[in-house]
Design a protein around this motif. Structure first.
Motif, PDB file in Angstrom:
ATOM      1  N   PRO A  44       0.788  -1.152   0.159  1.00  0.00           N
ATOM      2  CA  PRO A  44       0.006   0.064  -0.048  1.00  0.00           C
ATOM      3  C   PRO A  44       0.818   1.247  -0.095  1.00  0.00           C
ATOM      4  N   PRO A  45       0.300   2.442  -0.540  1.00  0.00           N
ATOM      5  CA  PRO A  45       1.025   3.950  -0.587  1.00  0.00           C
ATOM      6  C   PRO A  45       0.925   4.272   0.663  1.00  0.00           C
ATOM      7  N   ASN A  46       1.796   5.062   1.257  1.00  0.00           N
ATOM      8  CA  ASN A  46       1.679   5.640   2.518  1.00  0.00           C
ATOM      9  C   ASN A  46       0.561   6.729   2.626  1.00  0.00           C
ATOM     10  N   ARG A  47       0.145   6.904   4.002  1.00  0.00           N
ATOM     11  CA  ARG A  47      -1.129   7.411   4.320  1.00  0.00           C
ATOM     12  C   ARG A  47      -1.329   9.155   3.581  1.00  0.00           C
ATOM     13  N   THR A  48      -0.376   9.612   3.656  1.00  0.00           N
ATOM     14  CA  THR A  48      -0.473  11.026   3.162  1.00  0.00           C
ATOM     15  C   THR A  48      -0.646  10.753   1.730  1.00  0.00           C
ATOM     16  N   MET A  49       0.206  10.244   1.158  1.00  0.00           N
ATOM     17  CA  MET A  49       0.010  10.076  -0.485  1.00  0.00           C
ATOM     18  C   MET A  49      -1.388   9.437  -0.902  1.00  0.00           C
ATOM     19  N   MET A  50      -2.075   8.442  -0.015  1.00  0.00           N
ATOM     20  CA  MET A  50      -3.412   8.055  -0.157  1.00  0.00           C
ATOM     21  C   MET A  50      -4.326   9.153  -0.019  1.00  0.00           C
ATOM     22  N   LYS A  51      -4.235  10.195   0.658  1.00  0.00           N
ATOM     23  CA  LYS A  51      -5.018  11.210   1.038  1.00  0.00           C
ATOM     24  C   LYS A  51      -5.160  12.407  -0.010  1.00  0.00           C
ATOM     25  N   GLU A  52      -3.876  12.263  -0.794  1.00  0.00           N
ATOM     26  CA  GLU A  52      -3.758  13.443  -1.703  1.00  0.00           C
ATOM     27  C   GLU A  52      -3.693  13.087  -3.086  1.00  0.00           C
ATOM     28  N   ASP A  53      -3.505  11.730  -3.336  1.00  0.00           N
ATOM     29  CA  ASP A  53      -3.347  11.273  -4.863  1.00  0.00           C
ATOM     30  C   ASP A  53      -4.542  10.146  -4.918  1.00  0.00           C
ATOM     31  N   MET A  54      -5.299  10.524  -6.149  1.00  0.00           N
ATOM     32  CA  MET A  54      -6.332   9.512  -6.404  1.00  0.00           C
ATOM     33  C   MET A  54      -5.902   8.355  -6.743  1.00  0.00           C
ATOM     34  N   GLU A  55      -4.796   8.267  -7.418  1.00  0.00           N
ATOM     35  CA  GLU A  55      -4.284   6.766  -8.069  1.00  0.00           C
ATOM     36  C   GLU A  55      -4.050   6.028  -6.792  1.00  0.00           C
ATOM     37  N   SER A  56      -3.244   6.678  -5.713  1.00  0.00           N
ATOM     38  CA  SER A  56      -3.024   6.063  -4.582  1.00  0.00           C
ATOM     39  C   SER A  56      -4.073   5.592  -3.653  1.00  0.00           C
ATOM     40  N   MET A  57      -5.269   6.440  -3.849  1.00  0.00           N
ATOM     41  CA  MET A  57      -6.326   6.007  -2.888  1.00  0.00           C
ATOM     42  C   MET A  57      -6.775   4.737  -3.720  1.00  0.00           C
ATOM     43  N   ILE A  58      -6.931   4.694  -4.978  1.00  0.00           N
ATOM     44  CA  ILE A  58      -7.731   3.547  -5.719  1.00  0.00           C
ATOM     45  C   ILE A  58      -6.848   2.344  -5.280  1.00  0.00           C
ATOM     46  N   HIS A  59      -5.316   2.362  -5.437  1.00  0.00           N
ATOM     47  CA  HIS A  59      -4.465   1.184  -5.006  1.00  0.00           C
ATOM     48  C   HIS A  59      -4.781   0.871  -3.477  1.00  0.00           C
ATOM     49  N   HIS A  60      -4.849   1.587  -2.845  1.00  0.00           N
ATOM     50  CA  HIS A  60      -5.313   1.427  -1.268  1.00  0.00           C
ATOM     51  C   HIS A  60      -6.529   0.595  -1.331  1.00  0.00           C
ATOM     52  N   PHE A  61      -7.521   1.074  -1.918  1.00  0.00           N
ATOM     53  CA  PHE A  61      -9.005   0.491  -1.756  1.00  0.00           C
ATOM     54  C   PHE A  61      -8.843  -0.722  -2.165  1.00  0.00           C
ATOM     55  N   LYS A  62      -8.230  -1.098  -3.649  1.00  0.00           N
ATOM     56  CA  LYS A  62      -8.074  -2.369  -4.170  1.00  0.00           C
ATOM     57  C   LYS A  62      -7.314  -3.227  -3.399  1.00  0.00           C
ATOM     58  N   LEU A  63      -6.317  -2.926  -2.721  1.00  0.00           N
ATOM     59  CA  LEU A  63      -5.437  -3.643  -1.901  1.00  0.00           C
ATOM     60  C   LEU A  63      -6.186  -4.320  -0.834  1.00  0.00           C
ATOM     61  N   PHE A  64      -6.941  -3.196   0.118  1.00  0.00           N
ATOM     62  CA  PHE A  64      -7.582  -3.706   1.323  1.00  0.00           C
ATOM     63  C   PHE A  64      -8.996  -4.232   1.122  1.00  0.00           C
ATOM     64  N   THR A  65      -9.532  -4.167  -0.156  1.00  0.00           N
ATOM     65  CA  THR A  65     -10.870  -5.061  -0.301  1.00  0.00           C
ATOM     66  C   THR A  65     -10.404  -6.380  -0.937  1.00  0.00           C
ATOM     67  N   GLU A  66      -9.708  -6.278  -2.082  1.00  0.00           N
ATOM     68  CA  GLU A  66      -9.713  -7.271  -2.805  1.00  0.00           C
ATOM     69  C   GLU A  66      -8.616  -8.099  -2.805  1.00  0.00           C
TER      70      GLU A  66
END
Lengths: 417, 237
Positions: free
Chosen positions: A319-341
């Protein structure tokens, strides 16, 4: 004269020397064991079947609960099998951290083993000495992962996070204050690596303390020398590994022969036994602690000098780090996919093994392009060792059964899975 | 390590050139697919041949290939038709004892063993498919490696594979009196029975399981080759 017959005795599953839930059906002729039939499976939780119903990362925590006194080594075999299927490799700093924590785990395992093995054979004091040091190793686990036992620290692609900059200190209490408090926190002033270094520098003298208690102890030698002798040929045929194999004089250690993590970059020796009896296996494990300590010192030195990433730079796996996850759309998608699927692993089969404290701990994994393992098989060293129980105790006295259980270093979390 | 795989495949090809055994070499190791008739003989050759010398059997396990490659979540071709991606499936954990599927497929059960040679420091995976003719029967390897004893008992217990020639083929991990082979893919994850203490009978009793089968994350298959490039790079280097 009365007629003397063989009789059958039930040993365990609730017996302090059974190291968990071993049930032994012993056929005795007087005090001599004629036949031993171990009944296992009382702790069977179907870990492998559970893993088939979960995304890959969610089973890392189950690995801790297999051999529950050498947690991180189990995780290591598991994440390595996934890494091999994915074709990724952890960064070098993560490799060193894994090497460091594998060896910390080995110390923890061997301290637990020497404590309980001694206790079973009548050496009470040793248990207290061994647990004094084990407590600090538990603190290391806690500092790095937040848990003293079930760490879930290794991840495919590296480790969960870098080593902390500070070591948690003991708080003041009614019993520990002032000068005492200062003394218990003496090693904890600096970073975690400073603490490990201080521990490692001191630990060799602690091993000498254990040795003064046992090495030439008459009772200890009477209970272990010449007990359950295993020839090298026999050890190989039974599928022995680790100290059980080395105790019989076979120089074999996966860390050297099929090297992984950073073991090819550190210097250590493989101790081997001569006679293959319980005493030799004791000597092998004691020397392994010395060697582990050597590796720990080298890893600490390297880790202090070489900062760097501890996780692969691939957001499809990590997963990308949390600050990236909150600022970058792509990182949020990665985070979401990793933690759901989770991530999907390319189809294939792999068997990857590590040198766990008890022997070869292997994971056989089949993937079918999906986000869950299709089949996962854990090869537990204790399973192979315990299967030779009958042959090892045949002809020995009833009291030696306890010595044999101790020398096998069995833990039912991994045998029953 | 890749060097040993090449050498080993070459030796295997020499030794097993006139048999039906198939050698495959992959990133993760060398595998030998053995016809079940020659399973025990092949094992003996693998142990005794000088260039192979597999003195140790490290692991043996059963595999059930039912539901291999079946997903529970549609990954392509649905965006134009709507939002529903769930597929009615009978993956592990999704069904209970009365809903279990009963179907047969060729080559459903396999036996896989991991061999290790201390002398040459190489590993080999050997595999055979158990013929499904009423009873799954595979010859036992107990005469070749003594240590296989419990591993075969485990495969029998969990998959119902019968090892011919095994001296003591009892259940090992499951409970005394257990019914079924729990690691088969058509065995529900929630199981069949649960135990509880019965106040009236003053003893522990078995009763049908009361929990519902439930899966949080559906099994998803994606072949979008996310790792193909990195894999090829590693092969080349």
């Amino acid at each position: 004269m009365s007629e003397i017959k063989n009789y059958t005795m039930n040993f365990g599953p609730q017996h302090p020397a059974a190291h968990g839930v071993l049930r032994l059906i012993l056929e005795l002729d007087g005090e001599l064991v004629e036949h031993a039939d171990p009944h296992v499976g009382l702790l069977h939780r179907a870990t492998e079947k559970l893993a088939e119903s979960k995304p890959f990362n969610q089973s890392i925590g189950y690995m801790d609960r297999l051999d529950y006194v050498s947690m991180m080594c189990n995780e290591h075999a598991y994440v390595r099998s996934i890494e091999q299927l994915l074709g990724i490799e952890a960064p070098i700093r993560a490799q060193y951290i894994r090497t460091l924590f594998d060896e910390i785990t080995r110390l923890r395992n061997h301290l637990m083993w020497i404590g309980t093995h001694g206790l079973d054979l009548g050496a009470m004091a040793l248990f207290l000495y061994a647990f004094r040091e084990r407590e600090m190793l538990l603190d290391m686990y806690e500092a790095v992962s937040g848990a003293r036992l079930h760490a879930t620290y290794y991840r495919p692609g590296g480790v969960y996070r870098d080593l902390p900059d500070s070591m948690p200190k003991h708080a003041e209490s009614k019993w520990t204050k002032g000068k005492d408090l200062k003394k218990v926190n003496e090693w904890r002033e600096g970073s975690m690596l400073d603490f490990i270094e201080a521990f490692a520098d001191d630990f060799d003298s602690k091993i000498d303390e254990y040795r003064t208690l046992l090495q030439d102890n008459r009772i200890w030698k009477q209970r272990t020398v010449g007990i359950a002798v295993v020839s090298p040929e026999q050890a190989k045929a039974w599928g022995f590994s680790g100290p059980m194999l080395r105790g019989s004089g076979v120089e074999w250690d996966l860390r050297k022969k099929q090297t992984y993590a950073a073991y090819d970059k550190v210097d250590f020796d493989i101790p081997v036994g001569m006679n293959g009896d319980c005493y030799d296996r004791y000597l092998v494990r004691m020397e392994e602690m010395v060697q582990s300590n050597r590796i720990i010192k080298q890893c600490v030195k390297w880790l202090k000098a070489n900062p760097g990433p501890v996780m692969v730079d691939d957001y499809k796996v990590a997963p990308p780090n949390r600050t990236m996850m909150k600022e970058d759309m792509e990182s949020m998608i990665h985070h979401f996919k990793l933690f759901t699927e989770g991530y999907t692993v390319p189809a294939g089969e792999v068997y990857s093994a590590v040198e766990a404290p008890k022997g070869e701990f292997g994971v056989y994994m089949i993937s079918d392009d999906s986000n869950k393992p299709f089949r996962m098989k854990v090869r537990a060293p204790g399973f192979a060792h315990l299967s030779a129980m009958n042959d090892m105790v045949k002809g020995h006295m009833l009291a030696d059964v306890v010595a044999v259980i101790g020398t096998m270093d069995i833990v039912f979390g991994e045998i029953d899975r | 390590m890749s060097n040993y795989r090449y050498e080993l495949s070459k030796h295997l090809a020499e030794v097993f050139s006139d048999t039906d055994a198939q050698i495959s070499e992959s990133r993760s190791g060398v595998e030998l697919l053995v016809p079940v008739e020659t399973w025990a003989d092949t094992a003996k050759t693998l142990r005794d041949h000088k260039k192979l010398a597999f003195e140790q059997l490290m692991d043996l396990c059963g595999v059930d290939f039912l539901t291999y490659g079946e997903a529970e979540w549609q990954t392509d071709g649905v965006s134009s038709t709507g939002f529903s991606r769930g597929i009615h499936s009978k993956g592990p954990g999704r069904f209970s004892w009365d809903e279990r599927r009963e179907e047969s497929m060729p080559n459903r059960f396999a036996v896989v063993a991991q061999l290790l040679s201390l002398k040459h420091n190489h590993r080999l995976t050997i595999k055979c498919f158990a013929p499904d003719e009423g009873m799954l029967a595979v010859p036992s390897l107990i005469d070749v490696w003594e240590g296989v004893n419990w591993f075969e008992r485990e495969a029998f217990d969990l998959y119902g594979i019968v090892f011919k020639g095994h001296p003591d083929l009892r259940r090992i991990l499951t409970d005394y009196g257990f019914i079924g082979h729990p690691f088969r893919k058509d065995f529900p994850l929630v199981g069949n029975v649960e135990v509880k203490y019965d106040e009236e009978q003053k003893r522990v009793v078995y009763q049908p399981v009361s929990i519902e089968p439930r899966v949080l994350v559906p099994k998803t298959i994606r072949r979008d080759s996310r790792y193909v490039d990195t894999m090829n790079d590693q092969e080349a280097s």
